[in-house]
Structure formats: C-alpha cells, structure tokens
Enzyme design. Structure first.
Site, PDB file in Angstrom:
ATOM      1  N   SER A   1       0.710  -0.935   0.200  1.00 35.35           N
ATOM      2  CA  SER A   1      -0.056  -0.127   0.105  1.00 35.35           C
ATOM      3  C   SER A   1       1.000   1.253   0.131  1.00 35.35           C
ATOM      4  CB  SER A   1      -0.950  -0.243   1.152  1.00 35.35           C
ATOM      5  OG  SER A   1      -1.613   0.355   0.892  1.00 35.35           O
TER       6      SER A   1
ATOM      7  N   LYS B   1      -4.524   3.543  -3.273  1.00 35.32           N
ATOM      8  CA  LYS B   1      -4.010   2.311  -2.261  1.00 35.32           C
ATOM      9  C   LYS B   1      -5.384   3.160  -1.204  1.00 35.32           C
ATOM     10  CE  LYS B   1       0.189   1.763  -3.797  1.00 35.32           C
ATOM     11  NZ  LYS B   1       0.875   0.321  -3.971  1.00 35.32           N
TER      12      LYS B   1
END
Ligand code: COA
Length: 279
Positions: free
Chosen positions: A152, A168
């Site tokens: 992420s 993300k």
C-alpha cells in the site's frame, strides 16, 4: 540490493521452504527485494512484470544465487493476461502459498494537473491490478495456510499524490474486506505501507535530487531512508507462522513517518509552491 545470505538473516533459512510465492511488480525495487528475500528463505518465487525480459532477468539473478525463480509477463490491468501468467506459474511451480500484489504506478502531480487518463491509469494499476492479482490467483491459493500481502502507500492524504492515495485507500479496504471474507478459509490478508525506501524507482521519481532527499529525510522520525530489506523483513514476518494470528493489518514500515500524518509532505508542498512563485 544484494541478496542476503540466510546466515545474516533474523529469520531461519528454511522459513519458507517448499512454498511458492507470486510477486507482481517483482522485477525491481521493493518487490524484487521481497522476492530475493523469500527465495533466500527457501521459497520458490514467480516474478510477474509487464516487461518479460526484466522479470526473467530478476528471476535469473535469484537462480544464480541458488534460489528457485520464474519470470512471467502480464500487465496487471489485463485480467486475461493475468490468468494466463498465473496458469504458467502454477504449471511450472505449483499452487501458491503466498500472493504478493506489489505492482504499482506513480508520479507526482496535482489533482488539476493530471489528465483523466493519468488518474485512471494509476487506479487501474494500483487498485484494479491488486484485485486482478487476487482474483486470478484465488483458485490456486492454498487453503488453509495461504497468505495475501499487498503493498500500500501513505495511509494519509498527501499533496501531489491524490491518484495514489485514492487507489491505495482502495487497496487497504480490499485488504481488510478480504481478510474478513477469507478468514474462515485460513487465508491471512495483510498489507505494508513502505516509507521512503532507497534505491527504488518510486523514490527516484519522488525525490530526484539531493535537496528533495534531505526534505524527505526530515519527514521520518528515524531520520533516514529505509532499504528494501526493511520491507522484506516485514513481509517475511507477515507471511510466516510467527504472524499466524495477524490478518487485516495495514502495517507501516516507514521509520515512523505515518504517525505524523500528511503534515511533513504538506510542508514540502508549501515550500515547493513558494519556490515556484519566487522562481
Ligand atoms: N504527470 C502527469 N501525468 C502523467 C505523468 C506525470 N508525470 N506520467 C504519466 N502521466 C499520464 C500520461 O500523460 C497519460 O495520460 P494521457 O493519455 O491523458 O496523456 C497517463 O498518465 C498514462 O501514461 P502512460 O505513460 O501512457 O501509461 P503507462 O501505462 O505506459 O505507464 C505510469 C503507467 C504512468 C504509471 C508509469 O509511470 C509507469 O509505468 N509506472 C510504473 C513504475 C512506477 O511508477 N514505479 C513506482 C511505483 S511507486
């Protein structure tokens, strides 16, 4: 980055012996570091990338260091290509114990300075690509015992990165929803938020000169950039039995940067706006 000798590792050399990991975006940077580290701990790895030669070269490097590795090609935006690459990986190295969704696209741009296609491109690589990876690999992910890990970013709003932050945030939501849905299958699903990591394409784009590097250093409480091995160590932990009761976690591995929210990046943004005005 050099492949660590298992003897120098915190983790036992056979930690991932007999396992197979699919690693998207594994041809360079953080994901290559993870692939090398997994291989150094006994895991067969399939490196998936858009560029076949790059994926094969990365795999070759691992093989030369004594590991098991295969390079395959697909664009994570193309689901049919992902299915074909997964089929090749499974045919050659068996079902997956670990699926690592690492492929990402990034460039710094303000919301009104990015084209609709630019925004869409990053969302398609980062978010849709993560979904495609999980979806294509799911029929071949071992249950129980499988692990999904995503890379992420940030976890907080950051100027010039709206496309990435938005994509993300979706990856984080997907990670946690999947962790709930797949818990009873015995599959753990986690993500890592890397801080500024040296020697990666992402950092080369975000901190292209020494002055920007120094500014980035000041956004990190530990006062330094990380190295790919820092992320690989966290990945090793999360996919190992040491983390057998850990799922749905979005783990920052960032020298403490995430604790400061997006404030340090905001200060950098203000400074660059001021410099642009006076220049
Ligand atoms: N600023 C603003 N827009 C940009 C940009 C930049 N620096 N770089 C690309 N774009 C836009 C392009 O203009 C294009 O939009 P348009 O068609 O409206 O002009 C859109 O993004 C797609 O660009 P393109 O180069 O055609 O896409 P691609 O699929 O070849 O590449 C990227 C995808 C843009 C994400 C590219 O940066 C990439 O391949 N990244 C992978 C590596 C990477 O980012 N690693 C770091 C991960 S943290």
């Amino acid at each position: 980055m050099t492949q660590p000798h298992p003897a120098s590792s915190t983790f036992r050399p056979d930690l991932l012996a007999g396992k197979h990991a699919l690693i998207t975006g594994g041809g360079s940077g953080i994901n290559l570091g993870i692939a090398q580290s997994f291989a150094a701990h006994g895991c067969a790895v399939t490196i998936l990338g858009r560029n076949l030669e790059k994926a094969q070269n990365a795999a070759q490097g691992i093989v030369e260091a004594g590991g098991r590795a295969l390079g395959v090609s697909a664009d994570v935006r193309d689901f049919a290509a992902m299915q074909a690459a997964v089929a090749q990986a499974v045919a050659e190295q068996g079902d997956f114990d670990i699926v690592l969704a690492g492929a990402a696209g990034n460039f710094p741009a303000p919301v009104d300075g990015i084209s609709p296609n630019g925004f869409k491109t990053v969302v398609e690589i980062d978010l849709i690509g993560t979904y495609h990876t999980v979806k294509a690999a799911a029929p071949h992910l071992k249950t129980p015992g499988g692990n999904v890990l995503s890379i992420s970013a940030y976890g907080v709003p950051v100027p010039m990165q709206a496309h990435v932050v938005a994509a993300k945030a979706g990856v984080d939501a997907l990670t946690q929803t999947l962790a709930i849905e797949w818990g009873l299958r015995g599959v753990r699903v986690n993500a890592i938020i890397p801080g500024p990591i040296d020697g990666t394409e992402g950092m080369a784009r975000l901190a292209p000169d020494e002055k920007t590097r120094q500014q980035f250093t000041r956004t990190v409480p530990l006062g330094r950039f990380g190295v790919p091995q820092d992320i690989a160590n966290a990945a090793l932990f999360l996919v190992s039995d040491a983390a057998s009761y850990v799922t749905g976690v979005i783990l920052p591995v960032d020298g403490g940067q995430n604790m400061l929210g997006g404030a340090p990046q905001y200060q950098m943004y203000l400074a660059s706006q001021a410099a642009n005005k006076s220049g």
